[in-house]
Design a protein around this motif. Structure first.
Motif, PDB file in Angstrom:
ATOM      1  N   PRO A  55       0.781  -1.093   0.102  1.00  0.00           N
ATOM      2  CA  PRO A  55       0.194   0.076  -0.148  1.00  0.00           C
ATOM      3  C   PRO A  55       1.072   1.417  -0.072  1.00  0.00           C
ATOM      4  O   PRO A  55       1.895   1.364   0.630  1.00  0.00           O
ATOM      5  N   GLY A  56       0.669   2.230  -0.899  1.00  0.00           N
ATOM      6  CA  GLY A  56       1.355   3.306  -1.039  1.00  0.00           C
ATOM      7  C   GLY A  56       2.858   3.258  -1.593  1.00  0.00           C
ATOM      8  O   GLY A  56       3.305   4.176  -1.745  1.00  0.00           O
ATOM      9  N   TYR A  57       2.711   2.218  -2.399  1.00  0.00           N
ATOM     10  CA  TYR A  57       3.975   2.095  -3.113  1.00  0.00           C
ATOM     11  C   TYR A  57       4.339   3.225  -4.260  1.00  0.00           C
ATOM     12  O   TYR A  57       5.381   3.686  -4.371  1.00  0.00           O
ATOM     13  N   PHE A  58       3.161   3.585  -4.862  1.00  0.00           N
ATOM     14  CA  PHE A  58       3.231   4.665  -6.050  1.00  0.00           C
ATOM     15  C   PHE A  58       3.413   5.872  -5.231  1.00  0.00           C
ATOM     16  O   PHE A  58       3.595   6.826  -6.266  1.00  0.00           O
ATOM     17  N   TYR A  59       3.396   6.090  -4.160  1.00  0.00           N
ATOM     18  CA  TYR A  59       3.924   7.610  -3.567  1.00  0.00           C
ATOM     19  C   TYR A  59       5.244   7.844  -4.123  1.00  0.00           C
ATOM     20  O   TYR A  59       5.493   9.250  -4.153  1.00  0.00           O
ATOM     21  N   VAL A  60       6.199   6.894  -3.969  1.00  0.00           N
ATOM     22  CA  VAL A  60       7.448   7.312  -4.584  1.00  0.00           C
ATOM     23  C   VAL A  60       7.417   7.681  -5.923  1.00  0.00           C
ATOM     24  O   VAL A  60       8.394   8.469  -6.275  1.00  0.00           O
ATOM     25  N   ALA A  61       6.537   7.383  -6.818  1.00  0.00           N
ATOM     26  CA  ALA A  61       6.374   8.048  -8.199  1.00  0.00           C
ATOM     27  C   ALA A  61       6.072   9.559  -8.289  1.00  0.00           C
ATOM     28  O   ALA A  61       6.505  10.222  -9.463  1.00  0.00           O
ATOM     29  N   MET A  62       5.888  10.000  -7.020  1.00  0.00           N
ATOM     30  CA  MET A  62       5.487  11.385  -7.015  1.00  0.00           C
ATOM     31  C   MET A  62       6.861  12.125  -7.400  1.00  0.00           C
ATOM     32  O   MET A  62       6.925  13.284  -7.596  1.00  0.00           O
ATOM     33  N   PHE A  63       7.937  11.529  -6.453  1.00  0.00           N
ATOM     34  CA  PHE A  63       9.135  12.236  -6.585  1.00  0.00           C
ATOM     35  C   PHE A  63       9.798  12.139  -7.988  1.00  0.00           C
ATOM     36  O   PHE A  63      10.345  13.208  -8.520  1.00  0.00           O
ATOM     37  N   VAL A  64       9.451  11.025  -8.622  1.00  0.00           N
ATOM     38  CA  VAL A  64       9.882  11.062 -10.171  1.00  0.00           C
ATOM     39  C   VAL A  64       9.118  12.006 -11.102  1.00  0.00           C
ATOM     40  O   VAL A  64       9.807  12.727 -11.713  1.00  0.00           O
ATOM     41  N   SER A  65       7.882  12.013 -10.653  1.00  0.00           N
ATOM     42  CA  SER A  65       6.976  13.133 -11.674  1.00  0.00           C
ATOM     43  C   SER A  65       7.469  14.558 -11.192  1.00  0.00           C
ATOM     44  O   SER A  65       7.389  15.346 -12.129  1.00  0.00           O
ATOM     45  N   TYR A  66       7.744  14.970  -9.863  1.00  0.00           N
ATOM     46  CA  TYR A  66       8.324  16.213  -9.613  1.00  0.00           C
ATOM     47  C   TYR A  66       9.599  16.446 -10.264  1.00  0.00           C
ATOM     48  O   TYR A  66       9.748  17.582 -10.872  1.00  0.00           O
ATOM     49  N   ALA A  67      10.476  15.496 -10.492  1.00  0.00           N
ATOM     50  CA  ALA A  67      11.718  15.723 -11.213  1.00  0.00           C
ATOM     51  C   ALA A  67      11.428  15.913 -12.834  1.00  0.00           C
ATOM     52  O   ALA A  67      11.922  16.818 -13.318  1.00  0.00           O
ATOM     53  N   PHE A  68      10.539  15.038 -13.216  1.00  0.00           N
ATOM     54  CA  PHE A  68       9.897  15.310 -14.727  1.00  0.00           C
ATOM     55  C   PHE A  68       9.421  16.977 -14.861  1.00  0.00           C
ATOM     56  O   PHE A  68       9.845  17.723 -15.594  1.00  0.00           O
ATOM     57  N   ASN A  69       8.759  17.428 -13.915  1.00  0.00           N
ATOM     58  CA  ASN A  69       8.076  18.717 -13.855  1.00  0.00           C
ATOM     59  C   ASN A  69       9.056  19.744 -13.798  1.00  0.00           C
ATOM     60  O   ASN A  69       9.124  20.746 -14.585  1.00  0.00           O
ATOM     61  N   VAL A  70      10.154  19.705 -12.906  1.00  0.00           N
ATOM     62  CA  VAL A  70      11.225  20.717 -12.944  1.00  0.00           C
ATOM     63  C   VAL A  70      11.885  20.646 -14.220  1.00  0.00           C
ATOM     64  O   VAL A  70      12.012  21.829 -14.562  1.00  0.00           O
ATOM     65  N   ALA A  71      12.243  19.673 -14.582  1.00  0.00           N
ATOM     66  CA  ALA A  71      13.095  19.461 -15.884  1.00  0.00           C
ATOM     67  C   ALA A  71      12.251  20.183 -16.971  1.00  0.00           C
ATOM     68  O   ALA A  71      12.548  20.931 -17.832  1.00  0.00           O
ATOM     69  N   GLU A  72      10.974  19.774 -17.155  1.00  0.00           N
ATOM     70  CA  GLU A  72      10.107  20.412 -18.073  1.00  0.00           C
ATOM     71  C   GLU A  72       9.958  22.108 -17.905  1.00  0.00           C
ATOM     72  O   GLU A  72       9.930  22.587 -18.921  1.00  0.00           O
ATOM     73  N   MET A  73       9.839  22.446 -16.590  1.00  0.00           N
ATOM     74  CA  MET A  73       9.596  23.983 -16.641  1.00  0.00           C
ATOM     75  C   MET A  73      10.911  24.559 -16.677  1.00  0.00           C
ATOM     76  O   MET A  73      10.888  25.846 -17.328  1.00  0.00           O
ATOM     77  N   VAL A  74      12.023  24.214 -16.428  1.00  0.00           N
ATOM     78  CA  VAL A  74      13.253  24.712 -16.539  1.00  0.00           C
ATOM     79  C   VAL A  74      13.558  24.804 -18.430  1.00  0.00           C
ATOM     80  O   VAL A  74      13.983  25.961 -18.504  1.00  0.00           O
ATOM     81  N   THR A  75      13.204  23.777 -18.821  1.00  0.00           N
ATOM     82  CA  THR A  75      13.469  23.599 -20.277  1.00  0.00           C
ATOM     83  C   THR A  75      12.574  24.687 -20.809  1.00  0.00           C
ATOM     84  O   THR A  75      12.858  25.541 -21.842  1.00  0.00           O
ATOM     85  N   ALA A  76      11.165  24.803 -20.600  1.00  0.00           N
ATOM     86  CA  ALA A  76      10.357  25.662 -21.074  1.00  0.00           C
ATOM     87  C   ALA A  76      10.831  27.342 -20.730  1.00  0.00           C
ATOM     88  O   ALA A  76      10.761  28.109 -21.574  1.00  0.00           O
ATOM     89  N   ALA A  77      11.128  27.402 -19.372  1.00  0.00           N
ATOM     90  CA  ALA A  77      11.764  28.849 -19.508  1.00  0.00           C
ATOM     91  C   ALA A  77      12.799  29.432 -20.093  1.00  0.00           C
ATOM     92  O   ALA A  77      12.726  30.323 -20.571  1.00  0.00           O
ATOM     93  N   VAL A  78      13.806  28.544 -20.318  1.00  0.00           N
ATOM     94  CA  VAL A  78      14.888  28.556 -21.067  1.00  0.00           C
ATOM     95  C   VAL A  78      14.498  29.035 -22.605  1.00  0.00           C
ATOM     96  O   VAL A  78      14.842  29.909 -23.220  1.00  0.00           O
ATOM     97  N   ALA A  79      13.639  27.923 -22.982  1.00  0.00           N
ATOM     98  CA  ALA A  79      13.178  28.076 -24.486  1.00  0.00           C
ATOM     99  C   ALA A  79      12.318  29.394 -24.803  1.00  0.00           C
ATOM    100  O   ALA A  79      12.543  30.153 -25.507  1.00  0.00           O
ATOM    101  N   ILE A  80      11.512  29.720 -23.801  1.00  0.00           N
ATOM    102  CA  ILE A  80      10.829  31.175 -23.836  1.00  0.00           C
ATOM    103  C   ILE A  80      11.800  32.079 -23.825  1.00  0.00           C
ATOM    104  O   ILE A  80      11.759  33.193 -24.727  1.00  0.00           O
ATOM    105  N   SER A  81      12.731  32.462 -22.847  1.00  0.00           N
ATOM    106  CA  SER A  81      13.792  33.543 -23.095  1.00  0.00           C
ATOM    107  C   SER A  81      14.473  33.472 -24.560  1.00  0.00           C
ATOM    108  O   SER A  81      14.796  34.467 -24.951  1.00  0.00           O
TER     109      SER A  81
END
Length: 135
Positions: A55-81
Protein backbone atom coordinates in the motif's frame (compact mmCIF):
# COMPACT_ATOMS: atom_id res chain seq x y z
CA UNK A 1 10.69 -25.37 -32.97
CA UNK A 2 10.96 -23.39 -29.76
CA UNK A 3 13.14 -20.30 -29.60
CA UNK A 4 15.03 -20.22 -26.29
CA UNK A 5 16.54 -16.80 -27.05
CA UNK A 6 13.19 -14.96 -27.16
CA UNK A 7 13.89 -11.50 -25.73
CA UNK A 8 11.96 -8.27 -26.04
CA UNK A 9 13.76 -4.92 -26.18
CA UNK A 10 13.54 -2.71 -23.09
CA UNK A 11 12.97 0.71 -24.69
CA UNK A 12 9.92 -0.18 -26.81
CA UNK A 13 8.39 -1.94 -23.79
CA UNK A 14 9.11 1.09 -21.59
CA UNK A 15 7.66 3.55 -24.13
CA UNK A 16 4.50 1.48 -24.56
CA UNK A 17 4.16 1.00 -20.75
CA UNK A 18 4.46 -2.78 -20.80
CA UNK A 19 5.11 -4.96 -17.76
CA UNK A 20 8.77 -4.76 -16.64
CA UNK A 21 8.94 -8.51 -15.91
CA UNK A 22 7.52 -9.97 -19.16
CA UNK A 23 7.41 -6.84 -21.40
CA UNK A 24 4.16 -8.12 -22.92
CA UNK A 25 1.26 -7.14 -20.65
CA UNK A 26 -0.08 -3.58 -20.54
CA UNK A 27 0.41 -1.68 -17.30
CA UNK A 28 -2.51 0.68 -17.98
CA UNK A 29 -6.07 -0.23 -18.95
CA UNK A 30 -6.82 3.18 -20.48
CA UNK A 31 -5.09 5.61 -22.80
CA UNK A 32 -2.82 8.39 -21.57
CA UNK A 33 -5.04 11.22 -22.77
CA UNK A 34 -8.74 10.58 -22.42
CA UNK A 35 -11.82 11.67 -20.52
CA UNK A 36 -12.03 8.51 -18.40
CA UNK A 37 -8.69 9.11 -16.61
CA UNK A 38 -5.78 6.73 -16.39
CA UNK A 39 -6.51 3.39 -14.81
CA UNK A 40 -3.67 1.04 -13.99
CA UNK A 41 -4.10 -2.73 -13.94
CA UNK A 42 -3.60 -4.31 -10.50
CA UNK A 43 -1.63 -7.19 -12.05
CA UNK A 44 -0.01 -7.85 -15.40
CA UNK A 45 -2.53 -9.44 -17.80
CA UNK A 46 0.25 -11.61 -19.28
CA UNK A 47 2.45 -12.82 -16.39
CA UNK A 48 0.45 -11.88 -13.28
CA UNK A 49 3.02 -9.53 -11.70
CA UNK A 50 1.42 -7.40 -8.97
CA UNK A 51 2.34 -3.82 -9.81
CA UNK A 52 1.69 -2.23 -6.42
CA UNK A 53 4.05 -4.13 -4.13
CA UNK A 54 2.58 -2.65 -0.93
CA UNK A 55 0.00 0.00 0.00
CA UNK A 56 1.29 3.44 -0.95
CA UNK A 57 4.00 2.01 -3.19
CA UNK A 58 3.36 4.54 -5.95
CA UNK A 59 3.83 7.53 -3.62
CA UNK A 60 7.50 7.27 -4.59
CA UNK A 61 6.42 7.96 -8.19
CA UNK A 62 5.49 11.48 -7.04
CA UNK A 63 9.19 12.25 -6.60
CA UNK A 64 9.90 11.04 -10.13
CA UNK A 65 6.98 13.11 -11.42
CA UNK A 66 8.34 16.13 -9.54
CA UNK A 67 11.72 15.68 -11.26
CA UNK A 68 9.95 15.49 -14.63
CA UNK A 69 8.05 18.71 -13.83
CA UNK A 70 11.19 20.58 -12.81
CA UNK A 71 13.02 19.50 -15.97
CA UNK A 72 10.06 20.49 -18.16
CA UNK A 73 9.64 23.87 -16.47
CA UNK A 74 13.33 24.76 -16.67
CA UNK A 75 13.42 23.70 -20.32
CA UNK A 76 10.31 25.77 -21.06
CA UNK A 77 11.71 28.83 -19.27
CA UNK A 78 14.98 28.65 -21.22
CA UNK A 79 13.09 28.11 -24.49
CA UNK A 80 10.81 31.11 -23.81
CA UNK A 81 13.79 33.29 -23.00
CA UNK A 82 15.72 32.24 -26.09
CA UNK A 83 12.76 32.38 -28.47
CA UNK A 84 11.06 35.57 -27.27
CA UNK A 85 13.67 37.47 -25.27
CA UNK A 86 10.76 38.69 -23.11
CA UNK A 87 11.12 39.67 -19.46
CA UNK A 88 7.36 39.63 -18.82
CA UNK A 89 6.77 37.23 -15.90
CA UNK A 90 3.15 36.59 -16.95
CA UNK A 91 4.30 35.17 -20.26
CA UNK A 92 6.53 32.70 -18.43
CA UNK A 93 3.89 31.78 -15.86
CA UNK A 94 1.17 31.28 -18.47
CA UNK A 95 3.22 29.12 -20.81
CA UNK A 96 4.90 27.08 -18.07
CA UNK A 97 1.60 26.34 -16.29
CA UNK A 98 -0.03 25.37 -19.59
CA UNK A 99 2.85 22.99 -20.31
CA UNK A 100 2.60 21.53 -16.78
CA UNK A 101 -1.13 20.87 -17.21
CA UNK A 102 -0.75 19.39 -20.70
CA UNK A 103 2.11 17.09 -19.64
CA UNK A 104 0.60 15.96 -16.31
CA UNK A 105 -0.89 12.72 -17.76
CA UNK A 106 2.50 11.95 -19.33
CA UNK A 107 4.27 12.59 -16.01
CA UNK A 108 1.77 10.45 -14.09
CA UNK A 109 2.16 7.48 -16.43
CA UNK A 110 5.89 7.53 -16.99
CA UNK A 111 6.79 8.24 -13.36
CA UNK A 112 5.10 4.93 -12.49
CA UNK A 113 6.66 3.13 -15.43
CA UNK A 114 10.12 4.46 -14.50
CA UNK A 115 9.59 3.46 -10.86
CA UNK A 116 8.81 -0.12 -11.86
CA UNK A 117 11.48 -0.42 -14.56
CA UNK A 118 14.51 1.16 -12.93
CA UNK A 119 13.82 2.10 -9.32
CA UNK A 120 12.36 -1.13 -7.91
CA UNK A 121 15.03 -3.41 -6.48
CA UNK A 122 14.69 -7.07 -7.40
CA UNK A 123 12.30 -6.51 -10.31
CA UNK A 124 13.99 -7.69 -13.50
CA UNK A 125 13.06 -8.84 -16.97
CA UNK A 126 12.50 -12.58 -17.32
CA UNK A 127 12.62 -13.56 -21.03
CA UNK A 128 10.95 -16.91 -20.35
CA UNK A 129 7.81 -15.02 -19.25
CA UNK A 130 7.62 -13.21 -22.60
CA UNK A 131 6.57 -16.35 -24.42
CA UNK A 132 2.98 -16.85 -25.52
CA UNK A 133 0.84 -18.78 -23.07
CA UNK A 134 -0.08 -22.28 -24.17
CA UNK A 135 -3.58 -23.30 -23.12
Amino acid sequence: MENNNYKLAAWPAFVHAKCPRCRRGDMFATSMYGFQGQEMHKTCPHCGLTYEKEPGYFYVAMFVSYAFNVAEMVTAAVAISVLTGSHNPWLYVTIILAIAVILSPFNFRYSRVMLLYWLTPGLHYHPEMSRDKIN
